[in-house]
Design a protein around this motif. Sequence first.
Motif, PDB file in Angstrom:
ATOM      1  N   HIS A   1      -6.891  55.915  69.954  1.00 59.16           N
ATOM      2  CA  HIS A   1      -5.897  56.557  69.081  1.00 59.16           C
ATOM      3  C   HIS A   1      -4.810  55.560  68.699  1.00 59.16           C
ATOM      4  O   HIS A   1      -4.418  54.698  69.496  1.00 59.16           O
ATOM      5  CB  HIS A   1      -5.256  57.752  69.797  1.00 59.16           C
ATOM      6  CG  HIS A   1      -4.086  58.321  69.063  1.00 59.16           C
ATOM      7  ND1 HIS A   1      -4.209  59.240  68.048  1.00 59.16           N
ATOM      8  CD2 HIS A   1      -2.746  58.092  69.188  1.00 59.16           C
ATOM      9  CE1 HIS A   1      -3.018  59.562  67.592  1.00 59.16           C
ATOM     10  NE2 HIS A   1      -2.108  58.873  68.250  1.00 59.16           N
ATOM     11  N   VAL A   2      -4.279  55.702  67.465  1.00 59.66           N
ATOM     12  CA  VAL A   2      -3.111  54.953  67.029  1.00 59.66           C
ATOM     13  C   VAL A   2      -2.345  55.809  66.029  1.00 59.66           C
ATOM     14  O   VAL A   2      -2.940  56.589  65.274  1.00 59.66           O
ATOM     15  CB  VAL A   2      -3.516  53.598  66.394  1.00 59.66           C
ATOM     16  CG1 VAL A   2      -4.314  53.800  65.102  1.00 59.66           C
ATOM     17  CG2 VAL A   2      -2.293  52.724  66.149  1.00 59.66           C
ATOM     18  N   HIS A   3      -1.010  55.733  66.057  1.00 53.55           N
ATOM     19  CA  HIS A   3      -0.241  56.452  65.039  1.00 53.55           C
ATOM     20  C   HIS A   3       1.106  55.778  64.798  1.00 53.55           C
ATOM     21  O   HIS A   3       1.623  55.038  65.646  1.00 53.55           O
ATOM     22  CB  HIS A   3      -0.041  57.931  65.404  1.00 53.55           C
ATOM     23  CG  HIS A   3       0.967  58.200  66.480  1.00 53.55           C
ATOM     24  ND1 HIS A   3       0.611  58.591  67.752  1.00 53.55           N
ATOM     25  CD2 HIS A   3       2.326  58.173  66.480  1.00 53.55           C
ATOM     26  CE1 HIS A   3       1.696  58.789  68.480  1.00 53.55           C
ATOM     27  NE2 HIS A   3       2.758  58.534  67.739  1.00 53.55           N
ATOM     28  N   LEU A   4       1.651  56.068  63.618  1.00 49.05           N
ATOM     29  CA  LEU A   4       3.004  55.671  63.235  1.00 49.05           C
ATOM     30  C   LEU A   4       3.781  56.936  62.914  1.00 49.05           C
ATOM     31  O   LEU A   4       3.362  57.722  62.065  1.00 49.05           O
ATOM     32  CB  LEU A   4       2.977  54.743  62.020  1.00 49.05           C
ATOM     33  CG  LEU A   4       4.340  54.465  61.363  1.00 49.05           C
ATOM     34  CD1 LEU A   4       5.250  53.684  62.305  1.00 49.05           C
ATOM     35  CD2 LEU A   4       4.170  53.716  60.035  1.00 49.05           C
ATOM     36  N   LEU A   5       4.906  57.132  63.585  1.00 48.02           N
ATOM     37  CA  LEU A   5       5.794  58.269  63.347  1.00 48.02           C
ATOM     38  C   LEU A   5       7.110  57.737  62.791  1.00 48.02           C
ATOM     39  O   LEU A   5       7.733  56.856  63.389  1.00 48.02           O
ATOM     40  CB  LEU A   5       6.043  59.034  64.648  1.00 48.02           C
ATOM     41  CG  LEU A   5       7.189  60.049  64.654  1.00 48.02           C
ATOM     42  CD1 LEU A   5       6.915  61.184  63.674  1.00 48.02           C
ATOM     43  CD2 LEU A   5       7.431  60.586  66.059  1.00 48.02           C
ATOM     44  N   VAL A   6       7.538  58.274  61.654  1.00 45.42           N
ATOM     45  CA  VAL A   6       8.841  57.938  61.059  1.00 45.42           C
ATOM     46  C   VAL A   6       9.682  59.209  61.074  1.00 45.42           C
ATOM     47  O   VAL A   6       9.202  60.281  60.686  1.00 45.42           O
ATOM     48  CB  VAL A   6       8.690  57.403  59.621  1.00 45.42           C
ATOM     49  CG1 VAL A   6      10.055  57.088  59.027  1.00 45.42           C
ATOM     50  CG2 VAL A   6       7.803  56.161  59.608  1.00 45.42           C
TER      51      VAL A   6
ATOM     52  N   VAL B   1      -2.703  63.366  58.985  1.00 39.85           N
ATOM     53  CA  VAL B   1      -1.301  63.306  58.570  1.00 39.85           C
ATOM     54  C   VAL B   1      -0.639  64.598  59.019  1.00 39.85           C
ATOM     55  O   VAL B   1      -1.170  65.694  58.766  1.00 39.85           O
ATOM     56  CB  VAL B   1      -1.148  63.150  57.041  1.00 39.85           C
ATOM     57  CG1 VAL B   1       0.336  63.088  56.664  1.00 39.85           C
ATOM     58  CG2 VAL B   1      -1.886  61.910  56.545  1.00 39.85           C
ATOM     59  N   THR B   2       0.489  64.493  59.698  1.00 42.93           N
ATOM     60  CA  THR B   2       1.208  65.690  60.118  1.00 42.93           C
ATOM     61  C   THR B   2       2.695  65.469  59.914  1.00 42.93           C
ATOM     62  O   THR B   2       3.200  64.353  60.013  1.00 42.93           O
ATOM     63  CB  THR B   2       0.901  66.028  61.596  1.00 42.93           C
ATOM     64  OG1 THR B   2       1.532  67.249  61.957  1.00 42.93           O
ATOM     65  CG2 THR B   2       1.388  64.925  62.524  1.00 42.93           C
ATOM     66  N   GLY B   3       3.401  66.558  59.603  1.00 42.55           N
ATOM     67  CA  GLY B   3       4.838  66.476  59.376  1.00 42.55           C
ATOM     68  C   GLY B   3       5.517  67.744  59.843  1.00 42.55           C
ATOM     69  O   GLY B   3       4.900  68.807  59.928  1.00 42.55           O
ATOM     70  N   ALA B   4       6.798  67.636  60.162  1.00 44.62           N
ATOM     71  CA  ALA B   4       7.550  68.800  60.623  1.00 44.62           C
ATOM     72  C   ALA B   4       9.029  68.578  60.367  1.00 44.62           C
ATOM     73  O   ALA B   4       9.517  67.444  60.379  1.00 44.62           O
ATOM     74  CB  ALA B   4       7.309  69.062  62.107  1.00 44.62           C
TER      75      ALA B   4
ATOM     76  N   VAL C   1       1.384  59.490  60.631  1.00 46.19           N
ATOM     77  CA  VAL C   1       0.059  59.125  60.130  1.00 46.19           C
ATOM     78  C   VAL C   1      -0.694  58.461  61.273  1.00 46.19           C
ATOM     79  O   VAL C   1      -0.183  57.513  61.892  1.00 46.19           O
ATOM     80  CB  VAL C   1       0.143  58.174  58.926  1.00 46.19           C
ATOM     81  CG1 VAL C   1      -1.251  57.806  58.442  1.00 46.19           C
ATOM     82  CG2 VAL C   1       0.960  58.800  57.801  1.00 46.19           C
ATOM     83  N   GLY C   2      -1.873  58.971  61.579  1.00 46.47           N
ATOM     84  CA  GLY C   2      -2.604  58.436  62.712  1.00 46.47           C
ATOM     85  C   GLY C   2      -4.098  58.442  62.507  1.00 46.47           C
ATOM     86  O   GLY C   2      -4.612  58.939  61.492  1.00 46.47           O
TER      87      GLY C   2
END
Length: 330
Positions: free
Chosen positions: A182-187, A134-137, A165-166
Motif C-alpha cells: 500500500h502507498v498513499h498521499l494525504l493532503v 481516491v477518498t475525501g472528507a 490518493v492511494g
Amino acid sequence: FLFEVKWDPVNPGEDYQGGIVAAVADVHPYGSAADPALTFAQIGSMIPADTFYIEVNWAVTNLFWEQWLRKDLLVFRVGNLQAMNVLDFFRYADFRTSFSLNGLGFPLTSIPFGPPGLGLAVKWWDEKRGGLYVTGAANDINSEVDELDWSTPFEAGEVFAGIEVGHNWKRMGESGGGELDHVHLLVFYADAPSRKTFPSESGWGFKIAGEKQWGQWVAFANYTYNTAKGGGFGFTYNEHNVNVGVAYNKPLGIRGEAALAVVWAKELDGSNCGPIDCQGRDQWASELYWKILLAPDFWVTPGIQFHFNPVNNPTEDLVVVPLLKLRLFF
C-alpha cells in the motif's frame, strides 16, 4: 462501550444501496485511573501514549446516511461523521486492538482533525481495473465530542478537510494467503476553530505513507508535515512526524500480529500552540505490542511504550508505559 447500528433499507446488496449508520460511545477511566488521552501531560512526553480514549458521556460518534452508486465503486456519506474514519489508511491503526502511540494510531498531534461533526465523505475505487483509489472528507472543526450540534458549520464556516490518493497491490503469497502492499498521499487543511478557547491557527499539511509485505512480515513508514496549530482538539502541535516499523502476522499460528514501531516528532516552532510549550523541540518514542485473538469475539493486546528524554520531564531519560487492551465484541 461502543454501540453501532447499520440499516440498509434501499437496494441492500445491490447498486444504489443506501442506509443509515449510527454509533454511540461511553468512555470513562476505571475508578480513579488517569484519562488515557492525558497521560502525555503526566509523563511529560510530547508524543501522547494514547489520544483516542478521551472521557465522554454517551456521545453520538456517527449518525450519517451512506449512499452507494455502483456497488463497490463509489460511495458517499453525509451527516455526523469523523473524517479520519475514511482518511489515512494504515492496517495497524485500530486504536481498540493495535497501536496506541500517537503518530501510529489516531494522529491528532500531527493532523489537525476534530471530533465527529456534520460533514461529507466520498470514496472511489475500482478493484476490477486495479488498486487505485481516491477518498475525501470534510467536517465541522468546531464540533464537540459530547454534543450533536449541526448549526456551527453554517454559522462559523470552519472545517477540517482532506483528500487522499492511494494504491493497493493485492496478491496471493507463497503460503497461499493474501498479501497487500500500500502507498498513499494525504493532503489536508484545517481552519482555526473560532468557537473553541484553546490557541489555534489555520494551516495545511500532507502525509506520505507506505507498507510492504513479504509473507508474514510487513514493513511500514510514513512522514507527516503540518503547519496548523491546535486543530479540532487543541492537541495538534507537531510540525514533523516520522514513524517506521515492522509487524509479524499470526505469530505462533495465532490470529493477530506482533508489531514494533519508532516515532520521531518535532514541535511547531512558536508559542501558544497547544498543551506543550512549542519551541521547536523534538522527541523519540517506541511501542511494541502483540494482538492476540483468545476467542472468536475477544481480542487481547499487551504492549509497552518507551518515551525517550520527555521534553516536559527533564529529570527522566526514559519513561516506560505498559499497555493492556481488551476488546469484546458481539
